[in-house]
Design an enzyme around this catalytic site. Structure first.
Site, short mmCIF file in Angstrom:
data_model
loop_
_atom_site.label_atom_id
_atom_site.label_comp_id
_atom_site.label_asym_id
_atom_site.label_seq_id
_atom_site.Cartn_x
_atom_site.Cartn_y
_atom_site.Cartn_z
N GLU A 648 1.74 2.51 -2.59
CA GLU A 648 1.55 1.40 -1.80
C GLU A 648 2.29 1.22 -0.76
O GLU A 648 1.90 0.57 0.15
CB GLU A 648 1.11 0.48 -2.80
CG GLU A 648 2.81 -0.19 -3.23
CD GLU A 648 3.29 0.48 -4.35
OE1 GLU A 648 4.43 0.44 -4.81
OE2 GLU A 648 2.79 1.67 -4.62
N ASP A 649 3.50 1.60 -0.92
CA ASP A 649 4.48 1.42 0.24
C ASP A 649 4.21 2.28 1.46
O ASP A 649 4.15 1.72 2.50
CB ASP A 649 5.68 1.92 -0.53
CG ASP A 649 6.75 0.94 -0.71
OD1 ASP A 649 6.76 -0.34 0.03
OD2 ASP A 649 7.93 1.18 -1.37
#
Length: 765
Positions: A648-649
């Site tokens: 997700e980063d």
């Protein structure tokens, strides 16, 4: 006496006039009345002189345009009425808005029949829809329907022409006379007239068509799309050819054209006249009649010379080295040359009267192209010479923006078409023309978020404004113990001490309930607990990027519970972010690289001179990216981010880079960030598990994992690389941009008094 002479003169004059009035036509035939020579020039005959007209032309020929292959106005009108029987259709009269109220703007594609062939281009269109956020497999939820029958090529001489379309679509129970249907078409009509006859009744369907004739276009209902080739990329696409060092905008050639010349038929008039403006110096206009099977049968005296000159220049070289490119009509109004000129930053000079330009409902083409008149070709050179260099550069920059935003891939062409239709459904929440025509473009400015320019991070410079002066700290807690750790308590105290902090929000992503309010530290700013959406379908590690209504400031400080920051670090990072509100500004940095041995992208956490990723474990960004992450990206990408460690980063960084075309910004940090392996949402013991292969990526193909040691850290590193490569596969290119910039406070680590330093505590161990 004088009176008598006067009457005699008047009588003689009257007799002379009567003679010529009643017998002049016969008298003019004698040589006596014809002058000294019988070859003397006489006036153009009257239309009533049938005997004289035969020596000039037949009246029927005089009524035509000179080319018998051209359709007459009556024939064009009849063809138009045959195709557009519902020519008065508008969204209010031929579209059922109620289908879009319950489930929003969802698009359903008809199931593909096994024995029904699809062209490569139409297959790309259907794929673009099915991998988008608009798609639904349930027709009951659909607002818009797309046929599985290939309607792109409606030239019945083509091998891709589909017969009996009328019979097939009438058998579809969802057809409903074409209501709420969208039909794509690239080629219509055939030799010699090339009318816009599709060969079937479209009913009340919306027509997304290339080479749209203005008289046939139904404003506010139909959509004009560009003509693109079968080799046009599915997604991503090549970047434009204008680089930052392409100044001044003047190039080797001023105006160029190289293409076919039609000897007969529709479209031949314009291209046959292009040789008149060729000067062989700064204006190069090259044509060839060497195409088609029987070109030698129709070739004229210019053909041999034109063919020789045609081979002296390379088409790609002309595109690269010309300021303006002539884009004349072909057999149809549009041509591939239009998109080629846009990509090359060669300002298109259009010679295609009556062409409804692609997406003209949203795009202001007056800032990117020159619209000429086919009948005034000789004025084009003087017109382009009069354009000031500053305006030329502005035109070139706009061509690059439009190419990248709307035309570089089939995905963007299809998504632009759908977004224009979506804007029509809710005009009070639609994009303004300004949003469509400035960076980053209408596809990346979601009206669901806001229609006010000041709410977006991209337009502060144009408006002369600044983002809000406060930020919201957003801390994600996934500790399996369910208790407050010491690092979390210290982080809350440090953040709350910032003069710019408006509130602290804690995203509690544990199944265990959060501690009571009495156990949370006392802070000078409001501290609120938000229960994670772990039980909601589709929620996971990317739950931190959901657009929570509690976030009311422009700036979001995203933090993990184990992050260690001081108040001075937070203050300085926020000051930097306010100067770059469209970027991610933070502390822990990572970078990507191309691995030639593995032939895949690599991900590294080593400290190098370059960075391309700033982890959201400690970073500022605009709250709009929460809405973009949730509302713009398809569900498959968010599922990928939930399934792979720290994906997700990476996905958030890739998304922001794809929007801004800019790298993130790293700021000063006292201690090196230690990346912790997060647990799955739900706070169960153990490392994050990898979901089944079918759920990892919206793309069917997966990159092979990197060769790493079999430790927990190694598995995490392998998943990060796998995530990065799958994201590149979905976007169609590598969006991340590398940078060698780090911003430090003034006098940072300089040998001066600490009292002169604004952020002196940043230098303390």
């Amino acid at each position: 006496m004088q009176t008598r002479k006067k009457y005699i003169f008047l009588t003689f004059l009257a007799a002379w006039l009567l003679l010529f009035s009643f017998g002049g036509d016969q008298l003019r035939r004698f040589a006596f009345f014809s002058g000294r020579k019988t070859e003397a020039r006489r006036n153009w005959p009257r239309w009533t002189d049938r005997s004289l007209l035969k020596s000039f032309a037949n009246p029927e020929e005089l009524q035509s345009d000179g080319d018998p292959s051209l359709p007459s106005p009556r024939e064009r009108r009849a063809a138009r009425l045959n195709v557009y029987k519902n020519s008065r259709c508008r969204m209010e009269t031929c579209f059922n808005f109620s289908r879009c109220e319950k489930h929003g703007f969802k698009v359903f594609t008809y199931p593909r029949e096994r024995d029904q062939p699809l062209s490569e281009s139409y297959s790309k269109i259907l794929t673009s829809i099915e991998r988008s956020r608009y798609y639904t497999p349930n027709p009951e939820e659909a607002c818009l329907f797309i046929l599985s029958i290939d309607t792109l090529d409606r030239d019945h001489l083509s091998s891709q022409y589909v017969w009996n379309v009328d019979e097939k679509i009438r058998g579809f129970p969802l057809w409903n006379g074409g209501r709420n249907h969208l039909i794509f078409n690239l080629y219509s009509g055939t030799w010699p007239n090339y009318t816009e006859d599709l060969g079937f009744d479209i009913g009340q369907a919306i027509l997304a068509k290339a080479s749209f004739y203005t008289q046939n276009f139904r404003p506010g209902f139909d959509i004009s799309i560009p003509l693109f080739s079968k080799d046009h990329p599915q997604r991503g696409g090549e970047r434009g050819w204008l680089y930052q060092d392409s100044v001044p905008p003047k190039k080797k050639y001023l105006l160029v054209f190289k293409g076919k010349r039609y000897l007969t038929g529709i479209g031949s008039g314009t291209r046959n006249a292009l040789h008149h403006i060729h000067n062989g110096k700064d204006i190069v206009s090259l044509t060839t009649c060497k195409h088609g099977k029987d070109w030698e049968k129709h070739k004229d005296t210019r053909c041999d010379k034109d063919n020789v000159n045609y081979e002296k220049f390379d088409y790609q070289e002309l595109l690269h080295n010309s300021t303006f490119c002539i884009v004349p009509r072909g057999r149809r109004l549009g041509s591939f040359r239009f998109l080629e000129a846009l990509q090359a930053a060669c300002i298109p000079v259009l010679l295609s009267d009556g062409w409804e330009l692609p997406f003209a409902e949203a795009i202001d083409w007056g800032k990117a192209v020159i619209v000429g008149n086919e009948k005034l070709l000789l004025q084009i050179p003087s017109i382009v010479r009069c354009i000031h260099p500053e305006r030329v550069l502005a035109f070139q920059q706009q061509t690059q923006f439009l190419w990248d935003a709307y035309f570089s891939s089939v995905d963007k062409i299809v998504h632009t078409t759908l977004e224009i239709i979506k804007d029509r459904l809710l005009p009070h929440r639609s994009r303004s023309r300004f949003l469509w025509n400035v960076l980053p473009g209408g596809l990346l400015a979601l009206p669901e978020f806001s229609t006010h320019l000041g709410d977006f991070p991209f337009y502060h410079l144009q408006r002369g404004s600044s983002p809000s002066e406060k930020f919201t700290a957003f801390i994600r807690v996934i500790s399996p113990s369910g208790s407050l750790s010491q690092p979390l308590l210290r982080l809350i105290q440090a953040v709350s001490g910032s003069q710019f902090c408006a509130q602290i929000l804690v995203l509690w992503s544990c199944e265990k309930p959060p501690p009571p309010s009495g156990k949370w530290p006392q802070t000078s700013v409001p501290l609120n607990i938000i229960q994670g959406r772990g039980k909601v379908r589709g929620a996971g590690l990317s739950d931190r990027f959901f657009p929570y209504a509690a976030i009311r400031t422009d700036a979001v400080l995203s933090l993990d519970e184990h992050t260690s920051l001081s108040t001075s670090e937070v203050d300085f990072a926020f000051v930097v972010w306010r100067s770059f509100p469209e970027r991610i500004v933070g502390f822990p940095a990572r970078s990507h690289f191309w691995d030639p041995e593995q032939r895949r992208w690599g991900y590294t956490s080593k400290w190098t001179n370059e960075l391309s990723i700033v982890l959201t474990a400690a970073a500022f960004y605009h709250r709009y990216y929460h809405s973009l992450f949730t509302g713009y990206l398809p569900a498959g990408l968010r599922e990928l981010a939930d399934g792979l460690a720290a994906c997700e980063d990476i996905l958030m960084n890739v998304l922001v880079a794809a929007v801004t075309k800019l790298p993130p910004i790293k700021v000063t940090q006292r201690k090196q960030h230690k990346e912790n392996v997060p647990q799955q949402v739900g706070c169960k013991e153990g490392s994050a598990e990898t979901p089944p292969a079918g759920e990892q990526s919206p793309s069917p193909q997966r990159s092979p994992p990197a060769k790493v040691k079999g430790t927990a850290g190694g598995r995490r590193f392998s998943q990060q690389q796998d995530c990065l490569n799958q994201l590149v596969d979905w976007f169609g290119y590598m969006p991340l941009v590398s940078s060698q910039l780090r911003l430090d406070p003034v006098l940072y680590k300089d040998q001066v008094s600490v009292l002169r330093k604004k952020y002196a505590r940043l230098e303390r161990p």
